[in-house]
Design a protein around this motif. Structure first.
Motif, PDB file in Angstrom:
ATOM      1  N   GLU A  14      60.785  54.874 -35.802  1.00  0.00           N
ATOM      2  CA  GLU A  14      60.910  55.000 -34.915  1.00  0.00           C
ATOM      3  C   GLU A  14      62.678  55.730 -34.828  1.00  0.00           C
TER       4      GLU A  14
ATOM      5  N   ARG B  35      55.680  61.262 -26.414  1.00  0.00           N
ATOM      6  CA  ARG B  35      54.801  62.608 -25.400  1.00  0.00           C
ATOM      7  C   ARG B  35      53.534  61.835 -25.172  1.00  0.00           C
TER       8      ARG B  35
ATOM      9  N   ALA C 118      51.188  61.951 -32.571  1.00  0.00           N
ATOM     10  CA  ALA C 118      50.859  62.274 -34.045  1.00  0.00           C
ATOM     11  C   ALA C 118      51.132  61.103 -34.336  1.00  0.00           C
TER      12      ALA C 118
ATOM     13  N   VAL D  70      65.833  58.929 -38.506  1.00  0.00           N
ATOM     14  CA  VAL D  70      66.147  59.066 -40.095  1.00  0.00           C
ATOM     15  C   VAL D  70      67.449  60.657 -39.950  1.00  0.00           C
TER      16      VAL D  70
ATOM     17  N   SER E  21      46.810  68.757 -27.980  1.00  0.00           N
ATOM     18  CA  SER E  21      46.613  67.418 -28.475  1.00  0.00           C
ATOM     19  C   SER E  21      45.107  66.594 -29.374  1.00  0.00           C
TER      20      SER E  21
HETATM   21  C1  FAD Z   1      54.470  66.466 -19.519  1.00  0.00           C
HETATM   22  C2  FAD Z   1      53.590  66.413 -20.689  1.00  0.00           C
HETATM   23  C3  FAD Z   1      52.271  66.239 -20.484  1.00  0.00           C
HETATM   24  C4  FAD Z   1      51.205  67.475 -21.426  1.00  0.00           C
HETATM   25  N1  FAD Z   1      50.233  67.527 -21.605  1.00  0.00           N
HETATM   26  C5  FAD Z   1      49.794  67.923 -22.644  1.00  0.00           C
HETATM   27  C6  FAD Z   1      47.632  67.961 -22.047  1.00  0.00           C
HETATM   28  O1  FAD Z   1      47.469  67.345 -21.116  1.00  0.00           O
HETATM   29  N2  FAD Z   1      47.266  68.264 -23.527  1.00  0.00           N
HETATM   30  C7  FAD Z   1      48.056  68.699 -24.737  1.00  0.00           C
HETATM   31  O2  FAD Z   1      47.072  69.209 -25.371  1.00  0.00           O
HETATM   32  N3  FAD Z   1      49.270  68.211 -25.026  1.00  0.00           N
HETATM   33  C8  FAD Z   1      50.164  67.821 -23.625  1.00  0.00           C
HETATM   34  N4  FAD Z   1      51.609  67.651 -23.733  1.00  0.00           N
HETATM   35  C9  FAD Z   1      51.590  67.946 -25.550  1.00  0.00           C
HETATM   36  C10 FAD Z   1      52.200  66.542 -26.433  1.00  0.00           C
HETATM   37  O3  FAD Z   1      52.413  65.366 -26.038  1.00  0.00           O
HETATM   38  C11 FAD Z   1      52.677  66.935 -27.793  1.00  0.00           C
HETATM   39  O4  FAD Z   1      51.837  67.978 -28.523  1.00  0.00           O
HETATM   40  C12 FAD Z   1      52.561  65.816 -28.572  1.00  0.00           C
HETATM   41  O5  FAD Z   1      53.012  64.948 -27.687  1.00  0.00           O
HETATM   42  C13 FAD Z   1      53.621  65.965 -29.884  1.00  0.00           C
HETATM   43  O6  FAD Z   1      53.536  65.452 -30.795  1.00  0.00           O
HETATM   44  P1  FAD Z   1      55.236  65.315 -32.077  1.00  0.00           P
HETATM   45  O7  FAD Z   1      53.843  63.787 -32.672  1.00  0.00           O
HETATM   46  O8  FAD Z   1      54.354  66.279 -32.781  1.00  0.00           O
HETATM   47  O9  FAD Z   1      56.006  64.277 -30.813  1.00  0.00           O
HETATM   48  P2  FAD Z   1      56.414  63.879 -30.386  1.00  0.00           P
HETATM   49  O10 FAD Z   1      55.287  63.139 -29.096  1.00  0.00           O
HETATM   50  O11 FAD Z   1      57.130  64.191 -29.173  1.00  0.00           O
HETATM   51  O12 FAD Z   1      56.507  62.602 -30.701  1.00  0.00           O
HETATM   52  C14 FAD Z   1      57.745  63.233 -32.072  1.00  0.00           C
HETATM   53  C15 FAD Z   1      58.413  61.614 -32.557  1.00  0.00           C
HETATM   54  O13 FAD Z   1      58.955  61.365 -33.333  1.00  0.00           O
HETATM   55  C16 FAD Z   1      60.847  60.476 -33.588  1.00  0.00           C
HETATM   56  N5  FAD Z   1      61.335  61.084 -33.335  1.00  0.00           N
HETATM   57  C17 FAD Z   1      62.507  62.696 -33.513  1.00  0.00           C
HETATM   58  N6  FAD Z   1      63.540  62.731 -34.742  1.00  0.00           N
HETATM   59  C18 FAD Z   1      63.113  60.840 -35.148  1.00  0.00           C
HETATM   60  C19 FAD Z   1      64.093  61.029 -36.686  1.00  0.00           C
HETATM   61  N7  FAD Z   1      65.050  61.897 -37.020  1.00  0.00           N
HETATM   62  N8  FAD Z   1      63.500  59.714 -36.711  1.00  0.00           N
HETATM   63  C20 FAD Z   1      62.675  58.943 -36.458  1.00  0.00           C
HETATM   64  N9  FAD Z   1      62.389  59.429 -35.308  1.00  0.00           N
HETATM   65  C21 FAD Z   1      62.543  60.647 -35.019  1.00  0.00           C
HETATM   66  C22 FAD Z   1      60.570  60.773 -31.389  1.00  0.00           C
HETATM   67  O14 FAD Z   1      61.561  59.735 -30.593  1.00  0.00           O
HETATM   68  C23 FAD Z   1      59.170  60.739 -30.996  1.00  0.00           C
HETATM   69  O15 FAD Z   1      58.569  59.707 -30.678  1.00  0.00           O
HETATM   70  C24 FAD Z   1      52.050  67.081 -23.275  1.00  0.00           C
HETATM   71  C25 FAD Z   1      53.530  66.847 -22.838  1.00  0.00           C
HETATM   72  C26 FAD Z   1      54.272  67.129 -22.208  1.00  0.00           C
HETATM   73  C27 FAD Z   1      56.123  66.359 -22.018  1.00  0.00           C
END
Ligand code: FAD
Length: 506
Positions: A59, A116, A39, A232, A489
């Motif tokens: 990050e 992820r 995101a 953070v 996603s």
């Molecule tokens: C193996 C696998 C397969 C998947 N397949 C699918 C799929 O096919 N279709 C689908 O829709 N979804 C899929 N997903 C789910 C999808 O990847 C997640 O829903 C999505 O990545 C969530 O996005 P996000 O940005 O909220 O979290 P994330 O992508 O986890 O990003 C969060 C980021 O914030 C950083 N962070 C955390 N805390 C802090 C902090 N305090 N300070 C600074 N940085 C921080 C983390 O290091 C990370 O980089 C899959 C996930 C996995 C693991």
């Protein structure tokens, strides 16, 4: 932020990782994005697309390697990195579960730039009408996602078109037939935003793709600065407003970064932890907790079968059954000469409830620790048993069609850690007797689809702003008021792009 150690600004110190020449972390940015995962990077990229200036993405993990795990590793190793996370140096679980085994095991973050988005499978499905339907989701968000406004196409259509183009013009392997019958159902190919690479390598879409510079290091677009290894710890709250963030930089120095706007994109649990802390500081929460945390409820079976009796290898799905709030997916993989693995799963919506929550214990120490409590509603338990009936019926008909014994599917209690989704690990399926199906049920928090604890239209307004704390926003599946059954996603990407347009306009 009462009780916090006094922050020191580390302007004189260089950074060790991330893009470009060594630069100090700035003392101020117009927009600070917390977390560079699916995101956060999408939001930063879309803001740059609108010509936004002075965007800072922080990050917590490193940023030297921007490759998807299926690009770097063969299928078997990549699967193990996901399902045996002790093999992944980026795996990190910053919370404690009060209701184990849920939110334990493979439940966690992949702490690296890209998050992820460097692990996901690229499955893109829009949320179902029955899940989006107001009052579940705010009507204006639903209209923007599904029908578009002011003559513009909907966000779903725009993102799907971009991801299709990124994938080379098609969302499924052209070798897969348009319709495939098995088990009394007619399946469609599962849409996946992926690029095939030589051998068994592939990658799924990530906005980071456009940032890949020489030697794989990130080169963000003009207007965006990225600082990696910068965690953070808390949102800086003063006089009823979010004023910036307190971060621990690559050197371990504590720094306060002032910002007009802070957007939480740290993954659902971590964003919720930061929100609980900030809202508690602002006096806006009766207790340091936020409910509504939900994950998909997923169960299935795998069976090793003769390849010539099964449809062509690939990923297939059925439309969601609204009565069951679930959809059936079927994957067929090669499994050695003459054999194939039939991997069938049903994915359903866990309804939000106030007892499934991220909770903190206020403390002078930073960061506040998050604890997770999760519970199922009676409707969820009913769905679990309906999903099992669907799988049993499917297998009984499929086994008859395939001419193999219809060994009945047997499930254990929901939450059995010995029968979870790690059953699909290659080492386990290889030991499985041919023709004999093995069932599994995911533990909550292990599908990586967790969301719902910072809902739009309730805690946040329809523009992603926290109503009780001006200056603070959030994105990612955390903001979904309901999860629906679809993978999150496509919606998370669409919402990040929509939020970028709103912030740029402001
Ligand atoms: C193996 C696998 C397969 C998947 N397949 C699918 C799929 O096919 N279709 C689908 O829709 N979804 C899929 N997903 C789910 C999808 O990847 C997640 O829903 C999505 O990545 C969530 O996005 P996000 O940005 O909220 O979290 P994330 O992508 O986890 O990003 C969060 C980021 O914030 C950083 N962070 C955390 N805390 C802090 C902090 N305090 N300070 C600074 N940085 C921080 C983390 O290091 C990370 O980089 C899959 C996930 C996995 C693991």
């Amino acid at each position: 932020m009462s009780g916090h150690p006094p922050p020191k600004h580390d302007a004189a110190r260089p950074r060790t990782s991330g893009p470009g020449p060594s630069r100090p972390v700035p003392a101020h940015a117009r927009i600070v994005i917390v977390g560079g995962g699916l995101a956060g990077v999408e939001l930063a990229a879309a803001l740059a697309g609108h010509g936004a200036q002075d965007v800072l993405l922080l990050e917590a993990g490193p940023g030297q390697d921007l490759a998807h795990i299926h690009m770097t590793h063969p299928q078997k190793t990549a699967t193990e990195i996901v399902f045996a996370p002790e093999r992944d140096p980026h795996f990190h679980r910053p919370w404690r579960s009060q209701t184990p085994p849920h939110y334990t095991g493979i439940s966690g973050l992949r702490r690296r730039l890209g998050g992820r988005s460097l692990y996901w499978h690229g499955v893109i499905l829009p949320l179902e009408d029955w899940a989006l339907h107001p009052p579940g989701w705010p009507a204006e968000v639903v209209a923007d996602l599904t029908t578009g406004v002011a003559g513009k196409p909907s966000w779903y259509d725009r993102v799907t078109a971009d991801l299709t183009a990124w994938s080379g013009g098609t969302l499924w392997d052209p070798a897969q037939p348009a319709r495939t019958a098995l088990g009394g159902h007619e399946f469609r190919p599962l849409p996946r935003a992926c690029r095939r690479l030589p051998g068994d390598r592939w990658e799924a879409y990530t906005a980071l793709d456009a940032w890949r510079g020489p030697a794989g290091r990130p080169v963000p677009p003009p207007g965006v600065q990225v600082h990696c290894d910068s965690e953070v710890l808390a949102v800086d709250v003063h006089d009823g407003r979010a004023r910036g963030v307190l971060a621990r930089t690559a050197y371990g120095t504590l720094t306060t970064i002032a910002a007009d706007t802070v957007v939480l994109c740290a993954g659902t649990v971590e964003s919720t932890r930061l929100a609980v802390h900030a809202l508690t500081e602002a006096g806006a929460l009766p207790q340091p907790r936020l409910g509504g945390l939900a994950d998909h409820i997923v169960q299935g079976f795998v069976a090793r079968l003769p390849a010539d009796r099964l449809p062509a290898p690939g990923s297939y799905h059925l439309p969601t059954d609204p009565a069951l709030r679930s959809y059936l997916r079927m994957d067929i993989h090669d499994d050695g000469p003459g054999r194939a693995l039939l991997d069938v799963r049903v994915t359903g919506e866990q309804l939000p409830n106030d007892h499934s929550a991220v909770e903190c214990r206020p403390s002078g120490e930073l960061p506040w620790q998050a604890r997770i409590h999760t519970e199922l509603l009676p409707e969820d338990r009913q769905m679990i048993s309906g999903q099992r009936d669907l799988l049993r019926d499917f297998w009984a008909v499929a086994a008859a069609e395939l001419g193999v014994p219809a060994t009945p599917l047997e499930f254990t209690d929901f939450g059995d850690a010995d029968r979870d989704n790690t059953r699909v690990l290659p080492d386990r399926t290889r030991r499985q007797s041919a023709g004999r199906p093995e069932t599994w049920t995911s533990l909550l928090g292990t599908e990586d689809h967790e969301g719902g604890s910072l809902p739009l239209g309730r805690l946040l307004d329809a523009r992603h702003a926290f109503t009780a704390l001006p200056g603070l926003y959030a994105a990612g599946p955390a903001v979904f008021p309901r999860l629906g059954a679809a993978n999150p996603s496509l919606t998370a990407i669409a919402l990040s792009r929509r939020l970028a347009a709103l912030l740029a306009e402001a």
